[in-house]
Design a protein around this motif. Structure first.
Motif, mmCIF file in Angstrom:
data_model
loop_
_atom_site.group_PDB
_atom_site.id
_atom_site.type_symbol
_atom_site.label_atom_id
_atom_site.label_comp_id
_atom_site.label_asym_id
_atom_site.label_seq_id
_atom_site.Cartn_x
_atom_site.Cartn_y
_atom_site.Cartn_z
ATOM 1 N N LEU A 71 -50.445 -2.703 -12.599
ATOM 2 C CA LEU A 71 -50.784 -3.877 -11.316
ATOM 3 C C LEU A 71 -49.932 -4.298 -9.920
ATOM 4 O O LEU A 71 -48.861 -3.753 -9.723
ATOM 5 N N PRO A 72 -50.605 -4.815 -8.936
ATOM 6 C CA PRO A 72 -49.833 -4.515 -7.327
ATOM 7 C C PRO A 72 -48.109 -5.292 -7.351
ATOM 8 O O PRO A 72 -48.265 -6.154 -8.029
ATOM 9 N N GLY A 73 -47.581 -4.026 -7.212
ATOM 10 C CA GLY A 73 -45.950 -5.046 -7.002
ATOM 11 C C GLY A 73 -45.448 -4.105 -8.359
ATOM 12 O O GLY A 73 -43.440 -4.125 -7.949
ATOM 13 N N THR A 74 -46.142 -3.804 -8.936
ATOM 14 C CA THR A 74 -45.611 -3.055 -10.065
ATOM 15 C C THR A 74 -44.257 -1.399 -9.614
ATOM 16 O O THR A 74 -43.323 -1.448 -10.235
ATOM 17 N N THR A 75 -44.563 -0.381 -9.007
ATOM 18 C CA THR A 75 -43.657 0.740 -8.066
ATOM 19 C C THR A 75 -42.602 0.243 -7.327
ATOM 20 O O THR A 75 -41.645 0.564 -7.400
ATOM 21 N N GLU A 76 -42.743 -0.921 -6.570
ATOM 22 C CA GLU A 76 -41.710 -1.203 -5.757
ATOM 23 C C GLU A 76 -41.260 -2.401 -6.474
ATOM 24 O O GLU A 76 -39.592 -2.301 -6.198
ATOM 25 N N ASN A 77 -41.513 -3.098 -7.267
ATOM 26 C CA ASN A 77 -40.681 -4.051 -8.033
ATOM 27 C C ASN A 77 -39.847 -3.805 -8.718
ATOM 28 O O ASN A 77 -38.997 -4.634 -9.838
ATOM 29 N N VAL A 78 -40.757 -2.536 -9.928
ATOM 30 C CA VAL A 78 -40.164 -2.307 -11.421
ATOM 31 C C VAL A 78 -39.354 -0.676 -10.973
ATOM 32 O O VAL A 78 -38.480 -0.242 -11.464
ATOM 33 N N VAL A 79 -40.941 -0.032 -10.834
ATOM 34 C CA VAL A 79 -40.541 0.982 -10.817
ATOM 35 C C VAL A 79 -38.803 1.689 -9.953
ATOM 36 O O VAL A 79 -37.758 2.222 -10.400
ATOM 37 N N ALA B 92 -52.632 0.636 -2.454
ATOM 38 C CA ALA B 92 -53.762 1.850 -3.579
ATOM 39 C C ALA B 92 -53.313 1.313 -4.837
ATOM 40 O O ALA B 92 -54.546 1.284 -5.627
ATOM 41 N N GLU B 93 -52.249 0.498 -5.228
ATOM 42 C CA GLU B 93 -52.406 -0.368 -6.829
ATOM 43 C C GLU B 93 -53.583 -0.481 -6.671
ATOM 44 O O GLU B 93 -54.392 -1.127 -8.012
ATOM 45 N N MET B 94 -54.207 -1.872 -5.861
ATOM 46 C CA MET B 94 -54.722 -2.813 -6.304
ATOM 47 C C MET B 94 -56.120 -2.521 -6.464
ATOM 48 O O MET B 94 -57.489 -2.282 -6.518
ATOM 49 N N ILE B 95 -56.486 -1.233 -5.129
ATOM 50 C CA ILE B 95 -57.523 -0.282 -5.321
ATOM 51 C C ILE B 95 -58.372 -0.083 -6.135
ATOM 52 O O ILE B 95 -59.480 0.058 -6.678
ATOM 53 N N LYS B 96 -57.597 0.758 -7.033
ATOM 54 C CA LYS B 96 -57.861 0.518 -8.448
ATOM 55 C C LYS B 96 -57.984 -0.395 -9.510
ATOM 56 O O LYS B 96 -59.212 -0.102 -10.454
ATOM 57 N N TYR B 97 -57.276 -1.309 -9.179
ATOM 58 C CA TYR B 97 -58.280 -1.973 -10.347
ATOM 59 C C TYR B 97 -59.314 -3.067 -10.022
ATOM 60 O O TYR B 97 -60.236 -3.756 -10.592
ATOM 61 N N ALA B 98 -59.384 -3.133 -8.108
ATOM 62 C CA ALA B 98 -60.879 -3.783 -8.091
ATOM 63 C C ALA B 98 -61.331 -2.556 -8.163
ATOM 64 O O ALA B 98 -62.708 -3.344 -8.732
ATOM 65 N N SER B 99 -61.530 -1.676 -7.992
ATOM 66 C CA SER B 99 -62.754 -0.527 -8.780
ATOM 67 C C SER B 99 -63.528 -0.399 -9.555
ATOM 68 O O SER B 99 -64.588 -0.634 -10.030
ATOM 69 N N ASN B 100 -62.117 -0.644 -10.838
ATOM 70 C CA ASN B 100 -62.536 -1.000 -12.006
ATOM 71 C C ASN B 100 -62.981 -2.114 -12.071
ATOM 72 O O ASN B 100 -64.013 -2.238 -13.399
ATOM 73 N N ALA B 101 -62.747 -3.206 -11.479
ATOM 74 C CA ALA B 101 -63.207 -4.738 -11.911
ATOM 75 C C ALA B 101 -64.416 -4.919 -11.571
ATOM 76 O O ALA B 101 -65.299 -5.084 -12.272
#
Length: 427
Positions: free
Chosen positions: A124-132, A204-213
């Protein structure tokens, strides 16, 4: 370029072998010793069109290990391709992402060269920067975008044609912040002739979710219209042939039937719903798409009971267990809901799938161990006069369904032409 890939499931294995095909050397990292052994013996641990041949052709250009240190010290770019499964509430479980980030970070502490870490897992948006990013920095003692690169590169692979999609994509989306990382990924993807969209990481994270949704919603919309068409005596496929000719809409993902499954759409839509609610938004359309999809496979049973009102003691054939053809993946397959309902109604079930029977029995023991499995589609037809078509494998188009009651969830034309009694879900 030398590439390491963490995780050798569908995304990891296809991504890694795709990079091998493009001329790179790849090291796969996995915790599953069985997978490691199979990869090192050029045997694909999953069924995917073209993968077996590719692994044999390029044996020696890739290897697999459980050793992060070996992989990362001997590569320039690392792709994180581990799973992000759903929790009960629909949120995603980041356990594997966090574990991979910790192990990568530990090795980065030893490494003097600039190394690029790319998250390809769906997060989900924010995971790469806030978790990884914080984990990598804590474990390595280094700073992202200064001492090592960090990027988000979502995958848009369709199981069954994933290798083709990797090598001939509609687009490549890369979320980056620093120029060195951008240049490294530009070089890596240079052989692929496709639009390359560079964005910030969260986008980039959101593009994936928006596409699949959107794709999931498009299918559910088509099925809802298809259910109306069925009751009005209209062929929904012909309707959407006309609708799809509008260039603003396109004909793709309008194949009405019994809905969507697999490893991406259900998980990603639920995760986006959960995230929306977490930030105070009410995702009405996304929830409706899921609701339609959950009801849709049971349309097969409703139609079956028009012709066989009492299923108790009746043997019913089920053709197809994979969530789609050309894969052995049974995650969120529509076959599960169908077979579960048949068993609840007292029916005996005999099923066949060219690739997915072993996985179905293993993933769904509550129903998988209560049904019989045939060695061929013809054996199913010999065992029963009633057949449900759940997955549209090509070989099901080559069977004569004469004398059978066929309820079709995927529009197998040969069944439509030859069955004694034929019902399509939305046509």
């Amino acid at each position: 370029m030398k590439v390491s890939v963490i995780g050798s499931g569908y995304v990891g294995l296809v991504t890694g072998m795709g990079f091998v095909k493009l001329g790179n050397e790849v090291i796969f990292v996995d915790v599953d010793e069985g997978k490691i052994s199979m990869i090192n013996n050029a045997e694909p641990p999953i069924y995917e069109e073209g993968l077996d041949e590719l692994m044999k052709e390029f044996k020696g250009r890739y290897r697999a290990t459980n050793d992060y240190r070996e992989a990362i010290l001997n590569s320039e770019v690392t792709f994180i391709c581990v799973g992000t499964p759903s929790r009960e509430d629909g949120s995603i479980d980041l356990t594997y992402i966090e574990q991979a980030s910790r192990e990568i970070g530990k090795v980065l502490r030893e490494k003097s060269d600039y190394h690029t870490v790319v998250v390809k897992s769906t997060v989900l948006p924010g995971t790469t920067e806030n978790v990884v990013k914080p984990i990598l920095e804590d474990e390595s003692g280094k700073k992202a975008f200064k001492d090592f690169g960090l990027a988000m590169n979502p995958e848009f692979l369709r199981e069954g044609v994933a290798l083709r999609d990797f090598l001939n994509p509609d687009r490549i989306v890369i979320g980056v912040q620093d120029e060195r990382t951008k240049r490294a990924l530009e070089e890596l993807y240079a052989p692929i002739n496709a639009p390359k969209l560079f964005t910030d990481i969260k986008t980039a994270e959101m593009i994936k979710y928006a596409s699949n949704a959107f794709l999931a919603t498009k299918i559910s919309f088509a099925n809802e219209i298809g259910n109306i068409c069925k009751k009005l005596g209209i062929d929904s496929w012909k309707v959407f042939e006309g609708v799809g000719l509008d260039h603003r809409i396109s004909p793709h993902f309008f194949r009405t039937g019994i809905g969507w499954g697999g490893s991406c759409f259900p998980k990603d839509v639920r995760a986006l719903i959960n995230k929306a609610e977490e930030i105070g938004e009410e995702p009405v359309i996304l929830k409706a798409a899921v609701e339609v999809n959950e009801r849709q496979p049971l349309k097969l049973i409703e139609l079956l009971m028009k012709h066989v009102p009492e299923l108790g003691g009746k043997t019913v054939g089920v053709l197809g267990l994979a969530f789609k053809p050309d894969t052995d993946d049974v995650r969120e397959t529509r076959a599960y809901a169908v077979i579960k309902k048949l068993l609840e109604e007292g029916a005996e079930v005999i099923a066949y799938d060219p690739q997915a029977m072993k996985n179905f029995k293993r993933f769904y023991p509550d129903v998988g161990e209560k049904i019989a499995y045939a060695e061929s589609a013809e054996d199913v037809l010999r065992a029963t006069d009633v057949v449900l078509l759940v997955t549209e494998w090509r070989e099901f188009e080559e069977i004569d369904y004469s004398g059978k009651i066929v309820i079709d969830g995927r529009r197998v034309r040969k069944a439509e032409e030859t069955a004694e009694v034929y019902e399509g879900v939305c046509w």
